[in-house]
Each structure stands twice: as structure tokens, then as C-alpha cells.
Design an enzyme around this catalytic site. Structure first.
Site, PDB file in Angstrom:
ATOM      1  N   CYS A  25      -9.972  -1.495 -10.483  1.00 57.19           N
ATOM      2  CA  CYS A  25      -9.451  -0.459  -9.585  1.00 57.19           C
ATOM      3  C   CYS A  25      -8.088  -0.833  -9.015  1.00 57.19           C
ATOM      4  CB  CYS A  25     -10.447  -0.141  -8.471  1.00 57.19           C
ATOM      5  SG  CYS A  25     -10.731  -1.521  -7.372  1.00 57.19           S
ATOM      6  N   ASN A  78      -4.707  -6.101  -7.586  1.00 56.08           N
ATOM      7  CA  ASN A  78      -3.559  -6.270  -6.681  1.00 56.08           C
ATOM      8  C   ASN A  78      -3.723  -7.554  -5.885  1.00 56.08           C
ATOM      9  OD1 ASN A  78      -3.105  -3.666  -7.554  1.00 56.08           O
ATOM     10  ND2 ASN A  78      -4.015  -2.732  -5.750  1.00 56.08           N
ATOM     11  N   ASP A  79      -4.892  -7.721  -5.297  1.00 58.42           N
ATOM     12  CA  ASP A  79      -5.121  -8.954  -4.550  1.00 58.42           C
ATOM     13  C   ASP A  79      -5.406 -10.123  -5.485  1.00 58.42           C
ATOM     14  OD1 ASP A  79      -4.694  -8.515  -1.796  1.00 58.42           O
ATOM     15  OD2 ASP A  79      -6.438  -7.197  -1.769  1.00 58.42           O
ATOM     16  N   GLU A  88     -11.627  -9.691  -6.307  1.00 55.51           N
ATOM     17  CA  GLU A  88     -10.196  -9.720  -6.010  1.00 55.51           C
ATOM     18  C   GLU A  88      -9.741 -11.077  -5.492  1.00 55.51           C
ATOM     19  OE1 GLU A  88      -9.206  -6.704  -3.094  1.00 55.51           O
ATOM     20  OE2 GLU A  88     -11.075  -6.990  -2.032  1.00 55.51           O
ATOM     21  N   HIS A 104       0.812  -1.212   0.000  1.00 52.90           N
ATOM     22  CA  HIS A 104       0.000   0.000   0.000  1.00 52.90           C
ATOM     23  C   HIS A 104       0.850   1.268   0.000  1.00 52.90           C
ATOM     24  CE1 HIS A 104      -3.315  -2.763   0.703  1.00 52.90           C
ATOM     25  NE2 HIS A 104      -3.984  -1.853   0.037  1.00 52.90           N
TER      26      HIS A 104
HETATM   27  C1  PEP Z   1      -6.826  -4.578  -5.047  1.00 55.64           C
HETATM   28  O1  PEP Z   1      -6.681  -5.535  -4.286  1.00 55.64           O
HETATM   29  O2  PEP Z   1      -6.549  -4.603  -6.258  1.00 55.64           O
HETATM   30  C2  PEP Z   1      -7.348  -3.308  -4.525  1.00 55.64           C
HETATM   31  C3  PEP Z   1      -7.666  -2.319  -5.319  1.00 55.64           C
HETATM   32  O3  PEP Z   1      -7.454  -3.166  -3.194  1.00 55.64           O
HETATM   33  P1  PEP Z   1      -6.205  -2.954  -2.200  1.00 55.64           P
HETATM   34  O4  PEP Z   1      -4.985  -2.685  -3.044  1.00 55.64           O
HETATM   35  O5  PEP Z   1      -6.540  -1.826  -1.321  1.00 55.64           O
HETATM   36  O6  PEP Z   1      -6.131  -4.264  -1.484  1.00 55.64           O
HETATM   37 MG    MG Z   2      -7.560  -5.593  -2.336  1.00 57.99          MG
END
Ligand code: PEP
Ligand code: MG
Length: 580
Positions: free
Chosen positions: A499, A451-452, A428, A188
């Protein structure tokens, strides 16, 4: 001149002095001391110093015309004078032979806990003030140079690593660039660095304390940092920095232009944000909405569990500030790397696979309902999307919607106004992507959290610096899940966005457009470069006879309405009134 390499997160050039960031970590001794009078004297000197600081802050805020903020510091100074609750209990602990630091921690923590357990939201929130004061007292007792933690001039910040909770507290106006010894590209902190467009280098293993204060140039393009660079490097990279600024200025011409390919395929370009302070960046970068408001930053920014009113204020500010744009607020995604002390979560072997996000929310309905009520109240002030994270099964979505409905009924009974809103989920987890057809029946939109989704599909811990060479954000399995999720959503009239960080990946933009993505939500600084890419695309050569399936249209934005209920005035003062 010395040159050190790392892994770049954000391109760009930062030129300036280095500030070594070392947050204070205090080890408080439990050993007894013999000179009790000396401890009491140290304690009294610390109280005087903290009071003096709080009074100075009070004066400064009054001069600036910020009466409300000034009131906080005035109250802080008064709290420190409270004999029954603070002074006498601290002296009693020191009379047993404990140090001043030990007494402060003991007593202030107890008082903070008492506040946090109170019925009244206002008093519960005062617990944060007591914790602030405890930290200020410990800083003085340990002789910490807190004013200099981040420095006072813009600098390249160099740190071992930064937790999300530390990153959010940094003064962004003082940051030219960021270099860490640890960290991973999907953490993050890396995401925040991208969103702020700071040139950033992680895994720079050669950091040493003597870098502090030295002149340096961080070269994101070549993944390196030059300490005390020679004139040739200074000239070359200053020119590159100038060129970057010129390019950025040219992108400004795309503001107000449609995000549409040459052959007329549209995509909505939204921004990812962490709170009300990012509204400005959304507008400045001409984002068409917000596709991900990571609401957990409202929690991370607060020393105690934020109250319904505090959350409502944050959501309302964003919705109102951006109306009539759609703002998708993701419900609290705490857990894994985003830990919060006041949540009292157990330590886990595999936190990324553990008790996080909607799993916490569904297990703590009172906690969750506070957020849902705040969201529903805020819906009257703009165009809201409510999004649930870390979904793996349909029953979780059904359960979230039930709680939302329960809150809606409660608020309606209280006479509160509620606006229109859409409901969506993050895709995700591979489970959600593979069950997208049945999940789509429950929601208006999907947002792919790549991302996840990358971490769980490839079994690659997104926090681990050691796995970078195995991580592949273009893995065919991941791309297949993304494409199939878009198709599944469209089969059910559910619009689909991305996202995660992949949404801004220049190498994939054309693929996503070919697959018919409806929305891309990226960090604000990526909006205009992405619009430029989209506008340069011509997808006609890929088009078959079957047109892109229609997704559900976005609901018509409602005009913001005036606030329904004036907030009750907050009582002034504290312990006396509180403890009688
Ligand atoms: C993701 O997992 O892609 C996401 C947008 O959420 P975060 O990065 O906050 O886990
Ligand atoms: Mg996430």
C-alpha cells in the site's frame, strides 16, 4: 517569460493563474495596553462581525435545505452572546489591560478545554465549535483576509510547504496544480498530490511573492513552471494537456475488465483513501477495494479528538458506500509528520522513530478502544479489514487483538451487531519484514508500507528535502525485504499486498507480479494505468514448475445490514444548559 525548476511529484500540465498560499499565523502580544475602552470596542465590533457571518451562513444553509448544518451556525451565533461564559470573562481580562486578542484566546481556550473534559461525547465535541469561533474572532481582530486564503477561482497553488493538516483543509476543486519551495517526494502532502493527480513540483527554490496572480504553466513532465509563458509554450503545452486528457479517456475502457496478465495471473487492484469523500474516486476509477484507508485523516480533519460515534459514521459511510468490496481501515497512525494539537504529544528529537501509531494507541487504551469500537460497529455494514501500523514485534499484534476482543465483548453485551472482519498489519519496519514468518501466524494479511519501509531500511528521513539524491526506492535491500515478506506470508496462508507508493511504480509492477503479490493498493488515479500494465504482461516466460503458493482467500462479503441502533437525538443549545 521566466522558467523555474523543481522536483516533480506528479506528471501533467496545469495551466492557470497562481495563488500564493499564506496561512495566517498570529502572534498575540502579552503586553498591557492603557486604552481599555478601545480594546473593549474592538472586541465588541469583532463579536458583531463574527455573529453577522454566522447568521449569514445560517441563512445560506437554510436556503439550501441543510437544516442540520444551519443549526450549527445558529448555535455559534448564540454562543457569542453568552454573557456568563464569553462576554463578561473576556471583558474582565481586558479590564486588566490585556488586548482583545489576548482575552479572546484566554477565554475561548478555557471554554473549549472545559467542553473537551466533559463525560458526554456530544458536549466534548462542542469544544471544536468554540475553537472555530476563537479562530474566526482572531481573523477579524487581526484583519485577515481569510476568504482569500486559497482564492475563489481554480488556481495553481504556490506555498512554502504544506502540512498534512493544511492540505486536508484545502478546497480540492480549486486546485489545478501545486508548487512548494520545500517538501519531499515521500511526504504525505506529496502522497495526497499523487492521489489527486495534481501536477506537482516541490523544492522550487525561486518562489517569490510577486508570482501571486500571474498566469503560469506548470509542466510536471519537465519539472518546471513557466511564469507568464510565451505563446509558443502555451500552444505546445495546451496540446500536451489535451493529449493527456485523451489518454485518460481511453483508459476508461478498462473499467470492469479483470486485472489479469495475459497468462492468467490475477492481482487485486485496490485504492488508498483518506476518508468518506474519496469513495467517489474509488468507484470512478473502478478500484476493486480499498487497501489503505488512512484513518488518521479522520483525526486530522477534526479540531478535537473524534468521538466513537463520529468515527463510526465515517467508517460506516465508506464501508456501506463500497460494499461488497473489502475496505482495509488502518488504525490511527498519528505521529512523525502527522501531528495533532489535541493529542498533546511531547516534542521529540526523532519523531519518525518516536511515539507514533500503534505505540500511542497501546499506551492510551481508552483512545484506542474508541476507534476499535467504532470499527467493530461499522463492520456490520460492509466488508472490513482492520490493519495495525508500525508493528515491530509479535506482542504488539497480540496486544492489539486483545483490545479488539475486549471491545467486541463489550459491544456484544450492549447488543450491538458486529460483522465479519479480517485482521492485518502493515509491514513497514525492517523488524517486521524480517520477522514476517512469526507475525504471519497472527494475521490474515500483510500490507507492505514501502514509504516507511524505505525510510527505515535506508535510514533516509522521508521528510527531508536534502536527502533526495541519496534516497533510492529501488534499493536492493528494500526489494529483498519485500520479496521475502511476500514469501513468508504465503508460507502461512497470509495474503500480501503493497500500500506504499511503490505499489504504483511502473518499473516494479512486473517484479511484484513475478513475486506473486496478491494485492496492490495505489492512489485511485493509478488504478486504470496499473490495470493496463498488468493486462499487457505475460509472465509465462518467468514461470518455473512451482506454482504461486495459495494465499488465504478473501472472506465472502456479507450483505450490508440495516443500522442496529438509532442514534440518540443530540441536545440543542449549549452553555446555558451546560453550565446551569
Ligand atoms: C507507508 O509507510 O508506506 C504507508 C503506506 O503509510 P504512510 O505513508 O501513511 O506512512
Ligand atoms: Mg507508514
Amino acid at each position: 517569460m521566466q522558467t523555474f525548476t523543481g522536483t516533480k511529484i506528479v506528471n501533467g500540465i496545469a495551466i492557470g493563474k497562481i495563488k500564493l498560499y499564506k496561512p495566517a499565523v498570529y502572534e498575540i502580544s502579552e503586553e498591557l495596553v492603557s486604552d481599555i475602552a478601545a480594546e473593549i470596542a474592538r472586541y465588541e465590533a469583532a463579536i458583531d462581525k463574527v455573529k453577522e457571518d454566522q447568521n449569514a451562513l445560517y441563512e445560506k444553509e437554510m436556503k439550501a435545505g441543510h437544516k442540520d448544518t444551519a443549526g450549527i451556525f445558529e448555535a455559534h451565533a448564540l454562543m457569542l452572546d453568552d454573557e456568563d461564559t464569553i462576554i463578561d470573562p473576556c471583558k474582565e481580562v481586558m479590564a486588566e489591560g490585556h488586548t482583545a486578542e489576548y482575552a479572546v484566546r484566554q477565554v475561548f481556550d478555557e471554554v473549549a478545554k472545559a467542553f473537551s473534559e466533559m463525560e458526554d461525547e456530544y458536549f466534548r465535541a462542542r469544544s471544536a465549535d468554540v475553537i472555530d469561533l476563537k479562530n474566526a474572532m482572531l481573523d477579524v481582530l487581526f484583519g485577515a483576509d481569510t476568504a482569500n486564503l486559497q482564492g475563489t477561482e481554480p488556481a495553481i497553488l504556490v506555498a512554502e510547504d504544506l502540512a498534512p493538516s493544511e492540505t486536508v483543509k484545502l478546497d480540492k476543486s480549486l486546485l489545478l496544480g501545486l508548487v512548494t519551495r520545500l517538501g519531499s517526494s515521500n511526504s504525505h502532502t506529496a502522497i495526497l498530490a499523487r492521489s489527486m493527480n495534481w501536477p506537482t513540483l516541490i523544492q522550487c527554490h525561486d518562489i517569490t511573492d510577486d508570482w501571486d496572480g500571474k498566469f503560469a504553466i506548470l509542466d510536471g513532465y519537465n519539472s518546471c513552471i513557466y511564469i507568464e509563458p510565451d505563446q509558443e509554450i502555451i500552444d505546445k503545452l495546451s496540446a500536451k494537456q489535451k493529449e493527456d486528457r485523451e489518454k485518460e479517456a481511453k483508459l476508461q475502457e478498462l473499467k470492469g475488465k479483470p486485472s489479469e496478465t495475459k497468462d492468467g495471473q490475477k492481482v487485486r487492484l485496490y485504492a488508498n483513501i483518506g476518508g468518506p469523500k474519496d469513495v467517489k474516486a474509488v468507484i470512478e476509477n473502478d478500484a476493486e477495494g480499498v487497501g489503505l484507508f488512512r484513518s488518521e485523516f479522520v483525526y486530522l480533519n477534526s479540531p478535537t479528538d473524534p468521538t466513537e460515534d463520529q468515527q463510526f459514521a465515517a467508517y460506516k459511510q465508506v464501508l456501506e458506500g463500497l460494499a461488497p468490496r473489502l475496505v482495509v481501515i488502518r488504525t490511527c497512525d498519528i505521529g512523525a509528520d502527522k501531528t495533532i494539537d489535541y493529542m498533546n504529544l511531547d516534542k521529540e528529537e526523532n519523531p519518525a522513530l518516536g511515539f507514533r501509531a500503534v505505540r500511542i494507541c497501546l499506551s492510551r487504551p481508552d483512545f484506542f478502544k474508541r476507534q476499535l469500537r467504532a470499527l467493530l460497529r461499522a463492520s456490520a455494514f460492509g466488508n472490513l479489514g482492520i490493519m495495525f501500523p508500525m508493528i515491530i514485534s509479535k506482542w504488539e499484534v497480540v496486544e492489539c487483538k486483545k483490545l479488539l476482543e475486549e471491545c467486541k465483548k463489550e459491544l456484544e453485551a450492549e447488543g450491538q451487531k458486529i460483522g465479519k472482519y479480517e485482521i492485518g498489519i502493515m509491514i513497514e519496519t525492517p523488524a517486521a519484514a524480517l520477522c514476517a514468518d512469526e507475525l504471519a501466524e497472527e494475521v490474515d494479511f500483510f500490507s507492505l508500507g514501502t514509504n516507511d519501509l524505505t525510510q527505515y531500511t535506508c535510514a533516509i528521513d522521508r521528510q527531508s528535502a536534502n536527502l533526495e539524491r541519496f534516497a533510492n526506492t529501488h534499493h536492493p535491500a528494500l526489494l529483498r525485504l519485500i520479496r521475502e515478506t511476500i514469501e513468508a506470508g504465503h508460507r502461512h496462508g497470509t495474503w500480501v499486498g503493497i500500500c506504499g507508493e511503490l505499489g504504483a511504480d511502473p518499473e516494479l509492477s512486473e517484479e511484484f507480479m513475478k513475486w506473486g503479490i496478491d494485492e496492490l493498493s495505489v492512489n485511485p488515479k493509478s488504478i486504470l494505468p496499473l490495470r493496463e500494465r498488468v493486462r499487457n504482461m505475460d509472465l509465462s516466460k518467468f514461470k518455473t514448475e512451482s506454482p504461486k503458493p495459495e494465499a488465504k482467500p478473501e472472506p465472502k462479503p456479507e450483505a450490508p445490514k440495516p443500522e442496529v441502533k438509532a442514534e440518540a437525538p443530540k441536545p440543542k443549545g449549549f452553555f446555558g444548559r451546560l453550565f446551569g
